[in-house]
Design an enzyme around this catalytic site. Structure first.
Site, mmCIF file in Angstrom:
data_model
loop_
_atom_site.group_PDB
_atom_site.id
_atom_site.type_symbol
_atom_site.label_atom_id
_atom_site.label_comp_id
_atom_site.label_asym_id
_atom_site.label_seq_id
_atom_site.Cartn_x
_atom_site.Cartn_y
_atom_site.Cartn_z
ATOM 1 N N TYR A 1 -41.042 109.398 24.570
ATOM 2 C CA TYR A 1 -41.801 110.112 25.595
ATOM 3 C C TYR A 1 -42.713 111.143 24.931
ATOM 4 C CZ TYR A 1 -42.505 112.940 29.877
ATOM 5 O OH TYR A 1 -43.032 113.627 30.942
ATOM 6 N N CYS A 2 -44.007 111.129 25.279
ATOM 7 C CA CYS A 2 -44.973 112.098 24.780
ATOM 8 C C CYS A 2 -44.993 112.060 23.245
ATOM 9 C CB CYS A 2 -44.636 113.487 25.321
ATOM 10 S SG CYS A 2 -45.866 114.759 24.973
ATOM 11 N N LEU A 3 -44.848 113.201 22.573
ATOM 12 C CA LEU A 3 -44.864 113.214 21.115
ATOM 13 C C LEU A 3 -43.694 112.436 20.533
ATOM 14 C CD1 LEU A 3 -45.876 116.911 20.333
ATOM 15 C CD2 LEU A 3 -47.302 114.873 20.323
#
Length: 548
Positions: free
Chosen positions: A286-288
């Site tokens: 998720y995300c980074l």
């Protein structure tokens, strides 16, 4: 063992750290350079000057323009209609003044446009009691009690700001109201805890799911409440679920690098999952966390490791050439400025990151709250997502510098230059099928940037675009009203579509994307087997690091 750190206390670093407290971490040199470029081209463009003079003499509002700040019918009465229309006309004038300027560096033009928007948002007539009819009506109805409450709320928030303690919720407690899915910590090192959630089905797919959240957030965004838990949903679909819980670093962790986050984080978790009897596994980032997972997936593929059954990336960028407005201020000057700030404290503070994210949506995240809290005298009701958002984390200096330089500045991953264990990795090496999710109004990972994954991989990619923002779009549980998503499957060898073409040719479907992902995962899994008992545990979920 923690590493001892030698702290830089040079004059430059201390000066920049002090300036950063005033500018919210933004480099003054970056702003000055952008405005100088814009101004020099402005004074050298009589045609642009003539256009702006005409707009000032004939102010106009764009056809169909409706600003939510002035949506209340009270704004249509005199003199408030004059105020709102004049403000919108001025906003359009400045937008014209800071765009389409021939010769200006496009990034500089966007910075000037962005900064002027922030100033205009700050002086909007909606932000002041004397010029906001909605506030004046409430003041008359309550005899000014709303302003007294607002003043009290302002003092409370100001004192918290001085004490560096954000407003937190007493109603939602981690381990009691949030992050409550039953599980066990099955690994802990100096950087992460690995949590395994207890299966609820008699049989599970032999390939578990390892979830990698971003290191700038607490993991329980994906286990928010019993009703809004992605990990609980996957568990109930017959998957054994593992998730990483990152440690919140302090000044003694300043020398942690991206290599540490790879080795002590994802790689260590994969090894532990294998030790628990799972030679192959699904992964999701998720995300980074998705960016880091894509690096690890490419490294494993490069080395001939086929243990990943699939890779899912949720609101995660792998190409930073078009990162949206967040990337406007990521340049050499800005990174050097942040490095000096971090040199004095060993990490980037959570509020210094949060401020940048809030500016991207200042009307929604700053000024609308100012009006509600301090002028209308209404406190935003506590909710689980707000409680999680206030539970912020820090980023160690070395890792954050490497992330900004190697990904944002030089885009090494997309260009095949990012090195893991002294050898470059390429996303095109990944052979595991990829499920990629983006969100329509994401201000952190713009969906058009996330979509560029399709250009960089040589495997099958299922791309999903859901409505909502960076967090709300991912937390799109079944039954959530107003949700829809688009999807398409791209097989290796298919011709490429631009992002606008993709959007126009794929119709939206009502509902959550979660069941679609679960079905995709099941199609990429083996037949279910008996659920195995877990005897080796270091403690109950949500573990210890989440409280750091």
């Amino acid at each position: 063992m923690k590493k001892e750190r030698i702290v830089s206390r040079g004059l430059d670093a201390n000066l920049h750290a002090a300036l950063g407290q005033v500018t919210g971490g933004l480099s003054p040199a970056t702003l000055a350079t952008a405005f100088l470029d814009w101004w020099l081209h402005m004074i050298g463009s009589p045609e642009k000057q003539a256009e702006l003079i005409r707009l000032s003499l004939e102010p106009s509002i764009r056809d169909g323009e409706k600003d939510p700040r002035f949506a209340d019918p009270a704004w249509e009465a005199y003199p408030y209609n004059i105020m709102s229309h004049s403000f919108l006309a001025a906003q359009n004038w400045w937008d014209a003044a800071t765009t389409d300027m021939h010769g200006v560096d496009p990034k500089h033009a966007k910075i000037v446009n962005f900064v002027t928007r922030q100033w205009l948002d700050m002086i909007s007539p909606a932000n002041f009691a004397a010029t906001n009819p909605v506030v004046q009506k409430r003041t008359q109805e309550e005899g000014g009690q709303n302003l007294l409450r607002g003043a009290r709320y302002w003092m409370e928030d100001f004192n918290r700001l001085l004490a560096k303690k954000p407003r937190t919720s007493d109603r939602y407690v981690v381990g009691k109201d949030l992050a409550t899915t039953p599980g066990d910590v099955v690994m802990q090192n100096d950087l992460v805890e690995l949590i395994r959630y207890r299966p609820t089905t008699a049989k599970v797919h032999p390939e578990p799911i390892l979830i990698v959240p971003a290191w700038i957030m607490k993991f329980y965004i994906l286990d928010l409440t019993a009703q809004r838990s992605l990990v609980a949903y996957l568990r109930d679909q017959g998957f054994e679920v593992f998730i990483l819980s990152w440690k919140n670093p302090d000044e003694t962790d300043a020398d942690l690098s991206m290599k540490d986050y790879i080795d002590l984080g994802i790689q260590a978790a994969i090894r532990r999952v294998k030790e628990l009897g799972h030679p192959r596994l699904h992964t999701a980032g998720y995300c980074l966390g998705g960016t880091l997972l894509s690096i690890v997936a490419a490294a494993l593929a490069r080395d001939g490791d086929e243990s990943l059954a699939s890779v899912s990336l949720l609101a995660a960028q792998v190409d930073f050439s078009e990162p949206g407005e967040l990337g406007l201020f990521i340049n050499e000057s800005q990174v050097a400025f942040l490095e000096d700030i971090m040199a004095t404290q060993g990490y980037l503070k959570a509020d210094q990151m949060a401020g940048a994210f809030q500016l991207l949506r200042s009307n929604d995240l700053i000024w609308s709250r100012v009006i509600r809290h301090y002028l209308l005298g209404e406190r935003t009701p506590d909710n689980p997502l707000m409680a999680w958002n206030a539970d912020a984390t820090r980023m160690p200096a070395r890792m954050h510098t490497e992330y900004l330089r190697r990904l944002f500045l030089t885009n090494d991953l997309a260009k095949g230059r990012f090195r893991v264990d002294d050898n470059a990795v390429a996303l095109s090496d990944i052979r595991a099928d990829i499920y990629c999710v983006a969100t329509e109004t994401d201000h952190v990972s713009p969906w058009t940037s996330v979509y560029r994954l399709a250009l960089l991989t040589d495997t099958d990619v299922t791309f999903v675009l859901t409505n909502g923002g960076h967090n709300g779009g991912i937390l799109s549980e079944p039954g959530h009203k107003g949700r829809h998503f688009r999807f398409a499957h791209k097989t290796e060898g298919d011709t490429h579509m631009t992002a606008p073409e993709w959007f126009d040719t794929h119709a939206a479907r009502d509902g959550s994307w979660w069941p679609h992902w679960a079905a995709w995962l099941k199609d990429h899994s083996s037949h279910k087997v008996e659920t195995a008992a877990l005897n080796d545990t270091l403690g109950a979920a949500p573990g210890d690091y989440v409280f750091g």
